[in-house]
Design a protein around this motif. Structure first.
Motif, mmCIF file in Angstrom:
data_model
loop_
_atom_site.group_PDB
_atom_site.id
_atom_site.type_symbol
_atom_site.label_atom_id
_atom_site.label_comp_id
_atom_site.label_asym_id
_atom_site.label_seq_id
_atom_site.Cartn_x
_atom_site.Cartn_y
_atom_site.Cartn_z
ATOM 1 N N ARG A 1 11.953 1.492 1.471
ATOM 2 C CA ARG A 1 10.794 0.982 0.734
ATOM 3 C C ARG A 1 10.045 2.185 0.193
ATOM 4 N NH1 ARG A 1 5.847 -3.187 2.340
ATOM 5 N NH2 ARG A 1 4.687 -2.796 0.445
ATOM 6 N N MET B 1 -5.047 -3.907 4.028
ATOM 7 C CA MET B 1 -4.204 -3.085 4.877
ATOM 8 C C MET B 1 -4.756 -3.031 6.297
ATOM 9 S SD MET B 1 -4.852 0.816 4.889
ATOM 10 C CE MET B 1 -6.329 1.519 5.521
ATOM 11 N N THR C 1 0.242 -1.117 6.652
ATOM 12 C CA THR C 1 -0.567 -0.075 5.997
ATOM 13 C C THR C 1 -0.393 -0.173 4.485
ATOM 14 O OG1 THR C 1 1.176 1.620 5.987
ATOM 15 C CG2 THR C 1 -0.226 1.504 7.954
ATOM 16 N N LYS C 2 0.629 -0.922 4.059
ATOM 17 C CA LYS C 2 0.890 -1.003 2.617
ATOM 18 C C LYS C 2 0.369 -2.283 1.992
ATOM 19 C CE LYS C 2 4.765 2.141 2.179
ATOM 20 N NZ LYS C 2 6.128 2.313 2.720
ATOM 21 N N GLU C 3 -0.331 -3.126 2.751
ATOM 22 C CA GLU C 3 -0.789 -4.366 2.155
ATOM 23 C C GLU C 3 -2.065 -4.158 1.360
ATOM 24 O OE1 GLU C 3 -0.684 -7.342 5.936
ATOM 25 O OE2 GLU C 3 -2.449 -6.093 5.648
ATOM 26 N N ARG C 4 -2.321 -5.153 0.565
ATOM 27 C CA ARG C 4 -3.601 -5.202 -0.130
ATOM 28 C C ARG C 4 -4.066 -6.645 -0.090
ATOM 29 N NH1 ARG C 4 -5.173 -3.275 -5.701
ATOM 30 N NH2 ARG C 4 -6.996 -4.561 -6.102
ATOM 31 N N ARG D 1 -8.661 -2.699 1.057
ATOM 32 C CA ARG D 1 -8.614 -1.307 0.596
ATOM 33 C C ARG D 1 -9.827 -0.989 -0.259
ATOM 34 N NH1 ARG D 1 -3.021 -0.399 1.577
ATOM 35 N NH2 ARG D 1 -3.227 1.786 1.040
ATOM 36 N N ASP E 1 5.138 -3.475 7.307
ATOM 37 C CA ASP E 1 4.268 -2.295 7.303
ATOM 38 C C ASP E 1 2.923 -2.692 6.697
ATOM 39 O OD1 ASP E 1 2.966 0.048 6.960
ATOM 40 O OD2 ASP E 1 4.594 1.068 5.884
ATOM 41 N N LEU F 1 -1.059 3.540 -2.956
ATOM 42 C CA LEU F 1 -1.356 2.258 -3.574
ATOM 43 C C LEU F 1 -2.691 2.354 -4.300
ATOM 44 C CD1 LEU F 1 -0.340 -0.445 -0.980
ATOM 45 C CD2 LEU F 1 0.820 0.271 -3.063
ATOM 46 N N SER G 1 7.483 4.874 -1.070
ATOM 47 C CA SER G 1 6.201 5.258 -0.522
ATOM 48 C C SER G 1 5.413 5.985 -1.600
ATOM 49 C CB SER G 1 6.436 6.161 0.691
ATOM 50 O OG SER G 1 5.240 6.330 1.371
#
Ligand code: FES
Ligand SMILES: [Fe+2]
Lengths: 169, 428
Positions: free
Chosen positions: A22, B1, B354-357, A168, B352, A27, A24
């Motif tokens: 996946r 995340m 940590t990669k969500e939004r 975020r 994972d 984001l 990296s």
């Protein structure tokens, strides 16, 4: 057929080993998130969270309602936002480039402000959430219900921070 | 995340982990009772919360759940003989009862006390409803047995199935909390599935893709209310209860049975999904029961003799692009349960986070994670018993109702979100 075709191009790729591929990369953070305290109790909650982390996209305010020129109770009111440093900002300016507005309430004191903020967000396509703190939430919730797409009832101390992190902000 | 350390705390359930200790406070589904159908039937291998065990039913009908491996030289007791009130290891014949106590070591003198000192670790295994439940925590602190309604009604009113899901338990559970996906992923099922179709509420589901949510904290978990426009002056509310740690119910449709799930970790990369369907006040019809067995509704079509879905990762879930194009499925995958499973497994064994939004509409998921973490830390730091252990918390129901626009679900239907014996579910 080569191994990568079998693994990488089927649902079998949902393995821990394949998940390493996946990509990296950083984001994109969310666009602006506005957090508005609707009363003085809420302001304490908001201040704490504002100070708890370095937020990139979140800005924090408390709302002040100014009765409109007709001065009629229940009629639309004007809302002025105070930054936590006390600076006065206009609601219109602060809703530019915003994805979500989170209103925090501990009483129904700010229901008129919520109506004005909710309407302003709605015309701009901004999502709204309401966090209702405290024990006796019924009135506050019904005041916020029409204006918040998501309500958390009752919200507790960690919720605002958890939501901002998840988005975020 | 979510920060990586929190993701790990929430997803790992092996011995000695925070979330593992939390799961070990509850009675949890371990097997369907049909897996041990009669006295002295073949024993079954069980992996649960990353522990390998063996389950058996002895000559007197007592259930046992013990360490899989023989205390002598570590042979799997799956190869043993279940006979005469115990499980006898196939290698040298050591024999154990349902508590794991060694009762016979054939090589020892007949008056030897040797075996009194040999005991396999074991857990209680108890039948409530169609499910065998275990409690893997401190035996002195075992709570009263579970009282979820699906396991309390007569067996003519209830049906439970199970399926393997090749993903961590939490991403599976999160699908049960997130009801906004129903109007997309499962849209065609609302119109064609025999256990869903024809309900009045379905048209509201399909008529409003932007529900409003209310996430209400409750003893034991959450009620997540999703509100959609119904008529001019009313809203259609679908209310999903989540109970700690991993029980969810789907809001019902019309007179169809009520259903829900338990998501039980096998290890950190797999879970069992227990899927139940029941009628609080009437028997299931033959047609309903057959549809469940055939994998309709929220059940799955399994490979005969197993709990492995026919549509699975190894065959791309029998993806059918033509059916998708014809409008028969939204994603191309058939069956509601496997539509969910395919997407949740595609995230990888442990997503994972940590990669969500996430978005504001994911507030239910955010709140559930926060409650789990808080409870796990309170247990670790203060020894605090988590919510949902008390059987009083188990007596919840989902509901779907149409309410006047100025009414709130939590005030208007709070009694309908509790089990009321003899009273039909609130469902439109
Ligand atoms: S290994 Fe089981 S009896 Fe020897
Ligand atoms: Fe689903």
């Amino acid at each position: 057929m080569s191994g990568w075709t079998a693994q990488g191009n089927t649902a079998q790729a949902a393995s821990a080993a394949e998940l390493r591929y996946r990509m990296s990369y950083p984001l994109v953070p969310s666009r602006g998130v506005r957090v508005v305290a609707l009363d003085s109790g809420a302001e304490m909650v908001v201040r704490k969270v504002a100070a708890s982390s370095t937020w990139n996209m979140a800005r924090f305010y408390s709302a002040e309602t100014i009765l409109n020129s007709h001065g009629i109770h229940g009629a639309p009111v004007e809302v002025v936002l105070h930054g936590l440093d006390g600076a006065v900002e206009s609601l219109n300016d602060e809703l530019v480039d915003v994805d979500s507005t989170i209103m925090v309430a501990t009483s129904d004191f700010g229901s008129e402000a919520a109506a004005t903020i909710g309407a302003a967000c709605s015309v701009r396509g901004i999502m709204t959430a309401g966090l209702v703190h405290g024990e006796d939430t019924e009135h506050t919730v019904s005041a916020l219900r029409p204006y918040a797409q998501v309500l958390l009832v009752p919200a507790d101390d960690g919720d605002l921070e958890a939501i901002l992190t998840a988005m975020r902000a | 995340m979510l920060r990586q350390e929190i993701n790990e705390l929430l997803t790992k359930t092996g011995p000695g982990t925070e979330m593992g200790d939390l799961f070990r406070q509850y009675w949890i589904p371990t097997l369907l009772s049909e897996e041990l159908p009669e006295n002295d039937c073949p024993q079954v291998r069980v992996k649960i919360l990353s522990e390998r065990l063996i389950a058996f039913r002895d000559s007197q009908g007592r259930y046992g759940l013990v360490d899989e491996f023989c205390a002598h030289r570590g042979v799997s007791l799956w190869f043993g003989r279940n006979e005469d009130n115990g499980l006898r290891c196939a290698y040298h014949g050591w024999k154990y009862d349902v508590t794991g106590q060694c009762v016979e070591v054939p090589s020892e003198a007949s008056n030897s006390r040797f075996c009194a000192n040999v005991k396999l670790k074991s857990y209680p295994l108890v039948k409530v409803g169609d499910v065998l439940w275990t409690f893997m925590g401190d035996p002195a602190k075992a709570p009263p047995l579970p009282e979820y309604e699906f396991a309390q009604v007569p067996s003519s009113q209830t049906f439970t199935s199970k399926r393997l899901q090749e993903s961590n338990w939490l991403q599976a559970l999160e699908g049960g909390i997130d009801s906004s996906h129903v109007s997309f992923l499962h849209s065609s099922g609302l119109q064609s599935d025999p256990l869903f179709m024809g309900a009045e509420g379905n048209k509201y589901n399909l008529g409003d893709y932007k529900p409003y949510f209310e996430v209400v904290d409750a003893p034991g978990g959450l009620f997540i209310g999703a509100r959609r426009n119904a008529e001019e002056d009313s809203y259609y509310w679908r209310i999903t209860p989540w109970l700690m740690p991993s029980f969810t119910m789907v809001p019902p449709r019309g007179d169809h049975p009520m259903h829900g799930h338990f998501w039980i970790p096998i290890d950190d990369e797999n879970c069992w999904v227990y899927t139940f369907d029941y009628q609080p006040v009437r028997d299931l019809t033959e047609a309903e029961r057959q549809a469940m067995k055939d994998g309709y509704g929220v059940h799955s079509e399994n490979i005969p003799g197993t709990y492995l879905p026919v549509r699975n990762k190894s065959n791309d879930y029998l993806m059918d692009r033509a059916a998708q194009k014809r409008g028969e499925t939204f994603s191309g995958v058939g069956g509601i349960a496997i539509q969910d499973a395919s997407l949740q497994e595609s995230m990888g064994p442990i997503v994972d986070r940590t990669k969500e939004r996430l978005a504001t509409t994911d507030a239910g998921i955010i709140k559930a994670r926060a409650k789990l973490r808080k409870a796990a830390l309170a247990l670790r730091d203060e020894g605090k018993t988590p919510e949902g252990v008390d059987p009083a918390h188990h007596r919840v129901r989902s509901a779907s109702v149409v309410l006047p626009r100025n009414e709130a679900f939590i005030e208007s239907v709070s009694d309908k979100l509790q089990v009321q014996p003899g009273v039909r579910q609130a469902s439109v």
